[in-house]
Design an enzyme around this catalytic site. Sequence first.
Site, PDB file in Angstrom:
ATOM      1  N   VAL A  46      67.572  47.663  40.918  1.00 55.23           N
ATOM      2  CA  VAL A  46      66.431  47.009  40.279  1.00 55.23           C
ATOM      3  C   VAL A  46      66.906  46.202  39.069  1.00 55.23           C
ATOM      4  CG1 VAL A  46      64.224  47.364  39.081  1.00 55.23           C
ATOM      5  CG2 VAL A  46      64.804  48.764  41.074  1.00 55.23           C
ATOM      6  N   CYS A  47      67.868  46.739  38.340  1.00 54.35           N
ATOM      7  CA  CYS A  47      68.343  46.111  37.097  1.00 54.35           C
ATOM      8  C   CYS A  47      68.739  44.639  37.260  1.00 54.35           C
ATOM      9  CB  CYS A  47      69.491  46.909  36.492  1.00 54.35           C
ATOM     10  SG  CYS A  47      69.052  48.618  36.106  1.00 54.35           S
ATOM     11  N   PRO A  48      69.545  44.270  38.266  1.00 51.53           N
ATOM     12  CA  PRO A  48      69.921  42.861  38.360  1.00 51.53           C
ATOM     13  C   PRO A  48      68.733  41.943  38.657  1.00 51.53           C
ATOM     14  CG  PRO A  48      70.789  44.075  40.246  1.00 51.53           C
ATOM     15  CD  PRO A  48      70.242  45.083  39.276  1.00 51.53           C
TER      16      PRO A  48
END
Length: 187
Positions: A46-48
Amino acid sequence: MARIDSSIRPFSTDAYCRGNFLTVSDQDLKGKWSVVFFYPADFTFVCPTELEDLADNYAEFQKLGVEIYSVSTDKHFTHKAWHDTSPAIGKIDYVMLADPTGTIARNFDVMIEEAGVADRASFLINPEGRIQYIEITSGGVGRSATALLDKIRAAQYVAAHPGEVCPAKWKEGDQSLAPSLDLIGKI
């Protein structure tokens, strides 16, 4: 505890930005609007998508005079490696703070101690170094840069127009409210 209108706590850390390593402290956030954008870890899922969304909208943040500081418990070397290998992260021109000791995450009360990572959390800091907006979501729920931009515009409007407030769904150019006895029961 990090709360609305509380002052950010002191920190100094290594960071990566546009091919360079630098040192960033709480003092660098003062004098301008800033977003401190915590995410759990580099090289994840999810972070990128969130960081790329911020990168794609970075020019809009800049137009509002807002600097972005993404933060994870990774080292600045890891940020550089991720930036160099991921097309999504390679778009980033904002500062990526390293927090391998968890000091910054603890300062903002978003450290997940048993996992050694930060919660997915966003903080809007005003030029005086005071928190104006907080968003914390579960690890599997990504955030939206455009929604954050709306919150920033509202916070900046309220800061520039004492005595006025922004109602739900307020967008730049919409009518604000001036709380008074005359409005009670009429909204």
